[in-house]
Design a protein around this motif. Structure first.
Motif, PDB file in Angstrom:
ATOM      1  N   ARG A  19     -33.421  71.418  14.426  1.00 40.17           N
ATOM      2  CA  ARG A  19     -32.301  71.854  13.552  1.00 40.17           C
ATOM      3  C   ARG A  19     -31.930  72.184  12.167  1.00 40.17           C
ATOM      4  O   ARG A  19     -31.487  73.212  11.540  1.00 40.17           O
ATOM      5  CB  ARG A  19     -31.266  70.861  13.664  1.00 40.17           C
ATOM      6  CG  ARG A  19     -30.599  70.921  15.805  1.00 40.17           C
ATOM      7  CD  ARG A  19     -30.071  69.569  15.733  1.00 40.17           C
ATOM      8  NE  ARG A  19     -29.443  69.731  16.983  1.00 40.17           N
ATOM      9  CZ  ARG A  19     -28.754  68.738  17.542  1.00 40.17           C
ATOM     10  NH1 ARG A  19     -28.958  67.938  17.635  1.00 40.17           N
ATOM     11  NH2 ARG A  19     -28.564  68.776  19.410  1.00 40.17           N
ATOM     12  N   LEU A  20     -32.863  71.322  11.794  1.00 41.04           N
ATOM     13  CA  LEU A  20     -32.835  71.416  10.217  1.00 41.04           C
ATOM     14  C   LEU A  20     -34.308  72.672   9.507  1.00 41.04           C
ATOM     15  O   LEU A  20     -33.736  73.516   8.683  1.00 41.04           O
ATOM     16  CB  LEU A  20     -33.559  70.732   9.331  1.00 41.04           C
ATOM     17  CG  LEU A  20     -32.309  69.312   8.478  1.00 41.04           C
ATOM     18  CD1 LEU A  20     -32.213  68.172  10.011  1.00 41.04           C
ATOM     19  CD2 LEU A  20     -33.451  68.361   7.758  1.00 41.04           C
ATOM     20  N   LEU A  21     -34.698  72.705  10.854  1.00 41.15           N
ATOM     21  CA  LEU A  21     -35.868  73.860  10.576  1.00 41.15           C
ATOM     22  C   LEU A  21     -35.230  75.652  10.917  1.00 41.15           C
ATOM     23  O   LEU A  21     -35.657  76.838   9.980  1.00 41.15           O
ATOM     24  CB  LEU A  21     -37.105  74.142  11.113  1.00 41.15           C
ATOM     25  CG  LEU A  21     -38.424  74.971  10.906  1.00 41.15           C
ATOM     26  CD1 LEU A  21     -38.591  74.780   9.546  1.00 41.15           C
ATOM     27  CD2 LEU A  21     -39.336  74.556  11.996  1.00 41.15           C
ATOM     28  N   SER A  22     -34.073  75.315  11.702  1.00 47.63           N
ATOM     29  CA  SER A  22     -33.697  76.902  12.195  1.00 47.63           C
ATOM     30  C   SER A  22     -32.901  77.204  10.708  1.00 47.63           C
ATOM     31  O   SER A  22     -32.696  78.581  10.803  1.00 47.63           O
ATOM     32  CB  SER A  22     -32.318  76.064  13.013  1.00 47.63           C
ATOM     33  OG  SER A  22     -32.896  75.916  13.589  1.00 47.63           O
ATOM     34  N   ARG A  67     -24.662  74.683  17.564  1.00 47.10           N
ATOM     35  CA  ARG A  67     -23.989  73.589  16.623  1.00 47.10           C
ATOM     36  C   ARG A  67     -24.125  73.752  15.992  1.00 47.10           C
ATOM     37  O   ARG A  67     -23.741  74.164  14.165  1.00 47.10           O
ATOM     38  CB  ARG A  67     -23.443  72.354  17.582  1.00 47.10           C
ATOM     39  CG  ARG A  67     -24.898  70.888  17.761  1.00 47.10           C
ATOM     40  CD  ARG A  67     -25.156  69.872  17.448  1.00 47.10           C
ATOM     41  NE  ARG A  67     -24.431  69.105  17.948  1.00 47.10           N
ATOM     42  CZ  ARG A  67     -23.851  67.971  17.694  1.00 47.10           C
ATOM     43  NH1 ARG A  67     -24.166  67.498  17.314  1.00 47.10           N
ATOM     44  NH2 ARG A  67     -22.935  67.423  19.031  1.00 47.10           N
ATOM     45  N   VAL A  68     -26.003  74.306  15.773  1.00 45.10           N
ATOM     46  CA  VAL A  68     -26.010  74.729  14.473  1.00 45.10           C
ATOM     47  C   VAL A  68     -26.527  76.529  14.762  1.00 45.10           C
ATOM     48  O   VAL A  68     -26.110  76.919  13.602  1.00 45.10           O
ATOM     49  CB  VAL A  68     -27.847  74.058  14.685  1.00 45.10           C
ATOM     50  CG1 VAL A  68     -29.192  74.760  13.283  1.00 45.10           C
ATOM     51  CG2 VAL A  68     -27.744  72.129  14.127  1.00 45.10           C
ATOM     52  N   THR A  69     -26.860  76.788  15.627  1.00 44.93           N
ATOM     53  CA  THR A  69     -26.630  78.189  15.186  1.00 44.93           C
ATOM     54  C   THR A  69     -25.750  78.740  15.285  1.00 44.93           C
ATOM     55  O   THR A  69     -25.862  80.589  14.707  1.00 44.93           O
ATOM     56  CB  THR A  69     -27.696  78.742  16.307  1.00 44.93           C
ATOM     57  OG1 THR A  69     -27.087  78.625  17.552  1.00 44.93           O
ATOM     58  CG2 THR A  69     -28.696  78.272  17.171  1.00 44.93           C
ATOM     59  N   ASP A  70     -24.431  78.127  15.513  1.00 40.08           N
ATOM     60  CA  ASP A  70     -22.854  79.259  15.747  1.00 40.08           C
ATOM     61  C   ASP A  70     -23.665  79.432  13.901  1.00 40.08           C
ATOM     62  O   ASP A  70     -22.896  80.218  13.829  1.00 40.08           O
ATOM     63  CB  ASP A  70     -22.087  78.510  16.552  1.00 40.08           C
ATOM     64  CG  ASP A  70     -21.922  78.867  17.905  1.00 40.08           C
ATOM     65  OD1 ASP A  70     -22.358  79.649  18.498  1.00 40.08           O
ATOM     66  OD2 ASP A  70     -21.521  77.898  17.984  1.00 40.08           O
ATOM     67  N   PRO A  71     -23.129  78.292  12.978  1.00 42.33           N
ATOM     68  CA  PRO A  71     -22.397  78.394  12.151  1.00 42.33           C
ATOM     69  C   PRO A  71     -23.666  79.461  11.283  1.00 42.33           C
ATOM     70  O   PRO A  71     -23.852  80.066  10.534  1.00 42.33           O
ATOM     71  CB  PRO A  71     -23.015  76.944  11.002  1.00 42.33           C
ATOM     72  CG  PRO A  71     -23.073  75.836  12.262  1.00 42.33           C
ATOM     73  CD  PRO A  71     -22.749  76.777  13.487  1.00 42.33           C
ATOM     74  N   GLN A  92     -27.420  66.100  10.729  1.00 43.98           N
ATOM     75  CA  GLN A  92     -28.398  67.783  10.883  1.00 43.98           C
ATOM     76  C   GLN A  92     -27.863  69.181  10.394  1.00 43.98           C
ATOM     77  O   GLN A  92     -28.094  70.244   9.843  1.00 43.98           O
ATOM     78  CB  GLN A  92     -28.258  67.132  12.287  1.00 43.98           C
ATOM     79  CG  GLN A  92     -29.902  66.087  11.830  1.00 43.98           C
ATOM     80  CD  GLN A  92     -29.708  66.074  14.169  1.00 43.98           C
ATOM     81  OE1 GLN A  92     -29.623  67.083  14.726  1.00 43.98           O
ATOM     82  NE2 GLN A  92     -30.066  64.875  14.163  1.00 43.98           N
ATOM     83  N   VAL A  93     -26.349  69.098  11.153  1.00 47.74           N
ATOM     84  CA  VAL A  93     -25.473  70.738  11.201  1.00 47.74           C
ATOM     85  C   VAL A  93     -25.298  70.986   9.161  1.00 47.74           C
ATOM     86  O   VAL A  93     -25.460  71.682   8.642  1.00 47.74           O
ATOM     87  CB  VAL A  93     -23.993  70.445  11.833  1.00 47.74           C
ATOM     88  CG1 VAL A  93     -23.426  72.253  11.330  1.00 47.74           C
ATOM     89  CG2 VAL A  93     -24.608  70.320  13.271  1.00 47.74           C
ATOM     90  N   LYS A  94     -24.807  70.015   8.831  1.00 48.16           N
ATOM     91  CA  LYS A  94     -24.801  70.074   7.339  1.00 48.16           C
ATOM     92  C   LYS A  94     -25.826  70.644   6.359  1.00 48.16           C
ATOM     93  O   LYS A  94     -25.801  71.460   6.321  1.00 48.16           O
ATOM     94  CB  LYS A  94     -23.989  68.511   6.400  1.00 48.16           C
ATOM     95  CG  LYS A  94     -23.933  68.648   4.617  1.00 48.16           C
ATOM     96  CD  LYS A  94     -23.584  67.295   4.793  1.00 48.16           C
ATOM     97  CE  LYS A  94     -24.693  66.085   4.901  1.00 48.16           C
ATOM     98  NZ  LYS A  94     -24.169  64.996   4.583  1.00 48.16           N
ATOM     99  N   SER A  95     -27.018  69.374   6.807  1.00 50.45           N
ATOM    100  CA  SER A  95     -28.121  69.924   6.167  1.00 50.45           C
ATOM    101  C   SER A  95     -28.654  71.265   6.514  1.00 50.45           C
ATOM    102  O   SER A  95     -29.152  72.008   5.762  1.00 50.45           O
ATOM    103  CB  SER A  95     -29.507  68.527   6.500  1.00 50.45           C
ATOM    104  OG  SER A  95     -28.742  67.202   6.498  1.00 50.45           O
ATOM    105  N   ALA A  96     -28.328  71.468   8.009  1.00 50.49           N
ATOM    106  CA  ALA A  96     -29.090  73.697   8.192  1.00 50.49           C
ATOM    107  C   ALA A  96     -28.390  74.730   7.401  1.00 50.49           C
ATOM    108  O   ALA A  96     -29.489  75.571   6.897  1.00 50.49           O
ATOM    109  CB  ALA A  96     -28.899  73.113   9.697  1.00 50.49           C
ATOM    110  N   VAL A  97     -26.835  73.740   7.091  1.00 48.21           N
ATOM    111  CA  VAL A  97     -26.125  75.173   6.704  1.00 48.21           C
ATOM    112  C   VAL A  97     -27.308  74.630   4.905  1.00 48.21           C
ATOM    113  O   VAL A  97     -27.073  76.017   4.351  1.00 48.21           O
ATOM    114  CB  VAL A  97     -25.153  74.837   6.832  1.00 48.21           C
ATOM    115  CG1 VAL A  97     -24.114  75.218   5.684  1.00 48.21           C
ATOM    116  CG2 VAL A  97     -24.237  74.998   8.331  1.00 48.21           C
ATOM    117  N   LEU A  98     -26.599  74.143   4.198  1.00 48.72           N
ATOM    118  CA  LEU A  98     -27.770  73.874   2.779  1.00 48.72           C
ATOM    119  C   LEU A  98     -28.465  74.058   2.860  1.00 48.72           C
ATOM    120  O   LEU A  98     -28.666  75.279   1.757  1.00 48.72           O
ATOM    121  CB  LEU A  98     -27.186  72.313   2.476  1.00 48.72           C
ATOM    122  CG  LEU A  98     -26.358  71.957   2.290  1.00 48.72           C
ATOM    123  CD1 LEU A  98     -25.980  70.007   2.343  1.00 48.72           C
ATOM    124  CD2 LEU A  98     -24.845  72.598   1.375  1.00 48.72           C
TER     125      LEU A  98
END
Length: 450
Positions: A109-112, A137-141, A180-186
């Motif tokens: 998820r972070l690597l995404s 949950r990660v790819t949508d944002p 995880q989602v927060k970190s992926a966006v950042l």
């Protein structure tokens, strides 16, 4: 990307109560969350970063392999000692092969976020467990970066990502608490001109924010109503290499400490454990149950609070854990449930919907673990209610671990405190987060058969 890190065979184990109390002083492996981020941020920085105390479990080794495939020079210099020659934000290259993330949802998820904001195409896959876990949950944002994602039905791996080298800054409000989602966006926001803004309804572990600052990024964190936070990142920072000391993982320390609390007469110290307040919900909950859990030698290392924890066995009573505490202990619920099974009275753990999308459906798996060993459990919505035995866990059951390392370790802890032996169908996946777990437990007197 071919690797040889995956567990190669099933390792079943039957756990008996030890003949004597557990005792000793030990170190647990480095924090897994910080280890993943150490490798990723060091690869994105200019210069050479030396990492001390890196967790050398299967999950983190997958992250090392992935960052090598993206162009970073990463070498192991000794036990827990790693050196990363970073590429800089603009220096990543298209990987020549599929990135195999093994069992690690955090890494995938972070690597995404990194891959979505770079102008090349990549493909990620994982083991059977990870391929069943949701990525939408990660790819949508992250779709707002202009990246294109192609996955199996339901947003599951394998996942192809065609990244955008000039993404816009993102503004995203998390629908549920997820570090995880927060970190992926950042991470996606690192390569965007302007400010990326993430709102989280409940504060989650902040290792990404801490590490961004450590490498030179500008990050603001402001409170939001009802315990939430707003995190703002200034994009395209000049990330500069800085050495990192990884503290002991509180999620790993949990298993050693709970075992010491449950086996009569035991007293065990775990040294150098990370005490980030957004990771210590388990310790708060155990104290509320009456646990004798003492902290000493508190200090700060690498920007993270650290200390030594000593657990002394004694009677526990039921506890009501609020949903707001879940983000600070989401990985520790299975072993807390074992403690609750040993306690006197009823315990209720509220708001566990996130457990349904872990390495397994961890809520269902925890219920099955307890019921297989004679413990009455109720699930009401997203709440789990454990009916304690007052120190008389029957045991005698077979636990199906479902490729879940934390479930396997929780089952072992239960076996040490149960009246009858507990059988664990597979302990091989413990290596993903806690290599050497069985040996460490034996060093304090657990008597586990290798």
């Amino acid at each position: 990307m071919k690797t040889d890190h995956a567990p190669s065979s099933v390792r079943a184990l039957t756990v008996h109560a030890p003949r004597a109390p557990l005792s000793g002083s030990v170190h647990v492996p480095g924090d897994k969350s910080i280890s993943h981020r150490s490798l990723m941020f060091a690869a994105l920085a200019r210069g050479t970063t030396h990492i001390t105390g890196l967790l050398e479990g299967e999950d983190v080794l997958r992250t090392a392999d992935a960052m090598r495939a993206l162009g970073a020079d990463i070498t192991r210099e000794g036990a827990g000692q790693w050196c990363v020659q970073g590429c800089g934000l603009d220096g990543l290259r298209e990987p020549a092969d599929v990135l195999d993330m093994g069992n690690s949802g955090t890494a995938a998820r972070l690597l995404s976020g990194i891959l979505a904001s770079h102008g090349f195409t990549s493909v990620m896959t994982g083991d059977a467990s990870l391929r069943g876990r949701p990525m939408k949950r990660v790819t949508d944002p992250l779709a707002a970066t202009g990246a294109t994602f192609l996955s199996r039905q339901g947003g599951r791996l394998p996942l192809a990502i065609a990244g955008n080298a000039n993404p816009p800054p993102l503004a995203y409000r998390l629908p549920m608490a997820s570090a995880q989602v927060k970190s992926a966006v950042l991470l996606a926001g690192l390569n965007a001109a302007g400010e990326t803004r993430v709102e989280e309804p409940v504060a989650t572990r902040d290792h990404t924010e801490n590490m961004l600052r450590h490498f030179g990024a500008q990050v603001r964190v402001e409170p939001m109503g009802a315990g939430g936070r707003v995190i703002t990142l200034q994009g395209r920072p000049d990330l500069v290499a800085r050495d990192i000391v990884v503290p002991g993982d509180p999620s790993s320390a949990a298993f050693v400490l709970v075992a010491a609390l449950l086996v009569p007469g035991s007293k065990v110290t775990v040294r150098g454990v990370g005490l980030n307040p957004l990771r210590t919900g388990l310790f708060t909950s155990l104290r509320e149950m009456g646990a004798d859990l003492a902290i000493s030698n508190e200090r700060v290392e690498g920007g993270e609070p650290v200390g030594d924890l000593t657990a002394t066995a004694g009677a526990l009573h039921g506890v009501d854990v609020p949903a707001t505490r879940a983000p600070s202990m989401i990985d520790e619920y299975p072993v807390l449930a074992v403690a609750a099974a040993h306690a006197t009275g009823q315990s209720r753990f509220r708001g566990l919907e996130e457990l349904r999308v872990k390495e397994s459906d961890r809520l269902a798996a925890t219920v099955a673990l307890l019921e297989a060993n004679g413990i009455k459990v109720d699930v009401v919505g997203d709440d789990m209610i454990v009916h304690g035995t007052g120190g008389a866990i029957p045991g005698g059951g077979l636990v199906e671990t479902r490729m879940d390392h934390r479930l396997a370790m929780s089952a072992i802890v239960m076996g040490l405190a149960a009246r009858k032996p507990v059988s664990v169908d597979d302990t091989a996946f413990i290596d993903t987060s806690f290599p050497g777990f069985v040996g460490l437990m034996n060093s304090i007197g657990a008597g586990l058969a290798a």
